[in-house]
Design a protein around this motif. Structure first.
Motif, PDB file in Angstrom:
ATOM      1  N   GLU A 268      12.090 -40.235  -7.596  1.00 53.55           N
ATOM      2  CA  GLU A 268      10.904 -39.433  -7.464  1.00 53.55           C
ATOM      3  C   GLU A 268      11.042 -38.209  -6.994  1.00 53.55           C
ATOM      4  N   PRO A 269      10.196 -37.198  -7.521  1.00 50.48           N
ATOM      5  CA  PRO A 269      10.175 -35.816  -7.173  1.00 50.48           C
ATOM      6  C   PRO A 269       9.891 -35.746  -5.732  1.00 50.48           C
ATOM      7  N   THR A 270      10.682 -34.472  -4.899  1.00 50.20           N
ATOM      8  CA  THR A 270      10.255 -34.530  -3.510  1.00 50.20           C
ATOM      9  C   THR A 270       9.456 -33.222  -3.445  1.00 50.20           C
ATOM     10  N   ASN A 271       8.403 -33.135  -3.556  1.00 54.87           N
ATOM     11  CA  ASN A 271       7.655 -31.945  -3.627  1.00 54.87           C
ATOM     12  C   ASN A 271       6.722 -31.766  -2.217  1.00 54.87           C
ATOM     13  N   PHE A 272       7.331 -31.970  -1.127  1.00 53.68           N
ATOM     14  CA  PHE A 272       6.732 -31.846   0.201  1.00 53.68           C
ATOM     15  C   PHE A 272       6.793 -30.265   0.660  1.00 53.68           C
ATOM     16  N   VAL A 273       5.561 -30.198   1.279  1.00 50.25           N
ATOM     17  CA  VAL A 273       5.575 -28.791   1.923  1.00 50.25           C
ATOM     18  C   VAL A 273       6.316 -28.769   3.247  1.00 50.25           C
ATOM     19  N   ASP A 274       7.150 -27.685   3.600  1.00 53.13           N
ATOM     20  CA  ASP A 274       8.075 -27.829   4.834  1.00 53.13           C
ATOM     21  C   ASP A 274       7.056 -26.926   5.566  1.00 53.13           C
ATOM     22  N   VAL A 275       6.543 -27.695   6.772  1.00 48.84           N
ATOM     23  CA  VAL A 275       5.666 -26.906   7.556  1.00 48.84           C
ATOM     24  C   VAL A 275       6.332 -25.842   8.661  1.00 48.84           C
ATOM     25  N   CYS A 276       7.617 -26.167   8.449  1.00 40.46           N
ATOM     26  CA  CYS A 276       8.372 -25.142   9.511  1.00 40.46           C
ATOM     27  C   CYS A 276       8.834 -23.907   8.479  1.00 40.46           C
TER      28      CYS A 276
ATOM     29  N   ASP B 285       8.921 -20.497   6.269  1.00 34.53           N
ATOM     30  CA  ASP B 285       8.142 -19.390   6.098  1.00 34.53           C
ATOM     31  C   ASP B 285       7.711 -18.949   4.487  1.00 34.53           C
ATOM     32  N   LEU B 286       8.196 -19.989   3.697  1.00 37.14           N
ATOM     33  CA  LEU B 286       7.877 -19.703   2.282  1.00 37.14           C
ATOM     34  C   LEU B 286       6.681 -20.571   1.900  1.00 37.14           C
ATOM     35  N   ASP B 287       5.774 -19.808   1.122  1.00 33.83           N
ATOM     36  CA  ASP B 287       4.646 -20.648   1.014  1.00 33.83           C
ATOM     37  C   ASP B 287       4.414 -20.376  -0.785  1.00 33.83           C
ATOM     38  N   PRO B 288       4.594 -21.651  -1.498  1.00 40.83           N
ATOM     39  CA  PRO B 288       4.496 -21.675  -2.655  1.00 40.83           C
ATOM     40  C   PRO B 288       3.273 -21.577  -3.471  1.00 40.83           C
ATOM     41  N   TYR B 289       2.235 -21.610  -2.559  1.00 35.32           N
ATOM     42  CA  TYR B 289       0.875 -21.482  -3.286  1.00 35.32           C
ATOM     43  C   TYR B 289       0.263 -19.948  -3.465  1.00 35.32           C
ATOM     44  N   MET B 290      -0.559 -19.710  -4.417  1.00 34.61           N
ATOM     45  CA  MET B 290      -1.210 -18.479  -4.715  1.00 34.61           C
ATOM     46  C   MET B 290      -2.095 -18.354  -3.683  1.00 34.61           C
ATOM     47  N   PRO B 291      -2.325 -17.024  -3.190  1.00 37.90           N
ATOM     48  CA  PRO B 291      -3.255 -16.454  -2.385  1.00 37.90           C
ATOM     49  C   PRO B 291      -4.763 -16.885  -2.774  1.00 37.90           C
ATOM     50  N   ASP B 292      -4.983 -17.190  -4.012  1.00 36.49           N
ATOM     51  CA  ASP B 292      -6.458 -17.608  -4.397  1.00 36.49           C
ATOM     52  C   ASP B 292      -6.684 -19.150  -4.037  1.00 36.49           C
ATOM     53  N   LEU B 293      -5.451 -19.923  -3.795  1.00 38.22           N
ATOM     54  CA  LEU B 293      -5.608 -21.141  -3.182  1.00 38.22           C
ATOM     55  C   LEU B 293      -6.512 -21.162  -1.949  1.00 38.22           C
ATOM     56  N   TRP B 294      -5.714 -20.423  -0.966  1.00 34.19           N
ATOM     57  CA  TRP B 294      -6.044 -20.197   0.333  1.00 34.19           C
ATOM     58  C   TRP B 294      -7.442 -19.525   0.592  1.00 34.19           C
ATOM     59  N   ASP B 295      -7.695 -18.383  -0.330  1.00 31.88           N
ATOM     60  CA  ASP B 295      -9.345 -18.048  -0.348  1.00 31.88           C
ATOM     61  C   ASP B 295     -10.202 -18.995  -0.653  1.00 31.88           C
ATOM     62  N   ALA B 296      -9.969 -19.885  -1.514  1.00 31.25           N
ATOM     63  CA  ALA B 296     -10.927 -21.017  -1.860  1.00 31.25           C
ATOM     64  C   ALA B 296     -11.025 -21.930  -0.813  1.00 31.25           C
ATOM     65  N   LEU B 297      -9.923 -22.357   0.012  1.00 30.84           N
ATOM     66  CA  LEU B 297      -9.890 -23.525   0.832  1.00 30.84           C
ATOM     67  C   LEU B 297     -10.760 -22.628   1.819  1.00 30.84           C
ATOM     68  N   ALA B 298     -10.561 -21.417   2.468  1.00 32.74           N
ATOM     69  CA  ALA B 298     -11.105 -20.630   3.622  1.00 32.74           C
ATOM     70  C   ALA B 298     -12.566 -20.695   3.145  1.00 32.74           C
ATOM     71  N   SER B 299     -13.100 -20.420   2.076  1.00 31.97           N
ATOM     72  CA  SER B 299     -14.324 -20.244   1.713  1.00 31.97           C
ATOM     73  C   SER B 299     -15.046 -21.636   1.582  1.00 31.97           C
ATOM     74  N   HIS B 300     -14.375 -22.969   1.189  1.00 33.06           N
ATOM     75  CA  HIS B 300     -14.819 -24.166   1.298  1.00 33.06           C
ATOM     76  C   HIS B 300     -15.117 -24.495   2.820  1.00 33.06           C
ATOM     77  N   LEU B 301     -14.205 -24.399   3.582  1.00 35.75           N
ATOM     78  CA  LEU B 301     -14.188 -24.489   4.996  1.00 35.75           C
ATOM     79  C   LEU B 301     -15.391 -23.780   5.726  1.00 35.75           C
ATOM     80  N   ASP B 302     -15.613 -22.654   5.254  1.00 35.92           N
ATOM     81  CA  ASP B 302     -16.628 -22.041   5.911  1.00 35.92           C
ATOM     82  C   ASP B 302     -17.977 -22.396   5.591  1.00 35.92           C
ATOM     83  N   ARG B 303     -18.334 -23.138   4.533  1.00 38.69           N
ATOM     84  CA  ARG B 303     -19.434 -23.685   4.070  1.00 38.69           C
ATOM     85  C   ARG B 303     -19.618 -25.078   4.627  1.00 38.69           C
TER      86      ARG B 303
END
Length: 84
Positions: free
Chosen positions: A54-62, A64-82
């Protein structure tokens, strides 16, 4: 990791003294004998278990690499603000 919390969530129990503790040595021993699991040492006494084939597509919380685009984090921040 966090087996106790996972068990509590699936059992619909609060994660407190009602949920049994998991002995890491027993868990490691059980995982080692399961043919469908890949057990790897991570750090000190820590170990990682994944399903073979099975693919191992875990995010290593330790990491410094962030595989996600900044747009994802912006959308998450907007959602949490709402939600506030």
């Amino acid at each position: 990791r966090r087996v106790r919390e996972q068990f509590a969530a699936r059992s619909r129990l609060p994660c407190d003294d009602d949920v049994p503790l998991v002995d890491p040595k027993d868990l490691h021993r059980i995982c080692m004998v399961c043919e469908g699991l890949c057990v790897e040492a991570v750090d000190g006494n820590e170990f990682s278990v994944t399903f073979l084939g099975e693919p191992t597509n875990f995010v290593d919380v330790c990491s410094d690499l962030d595989p996600y685009m900044p747009d994802l984090w912006d959308a998450l921040a907007s959602h949490l603000d709402r939600l506030q």
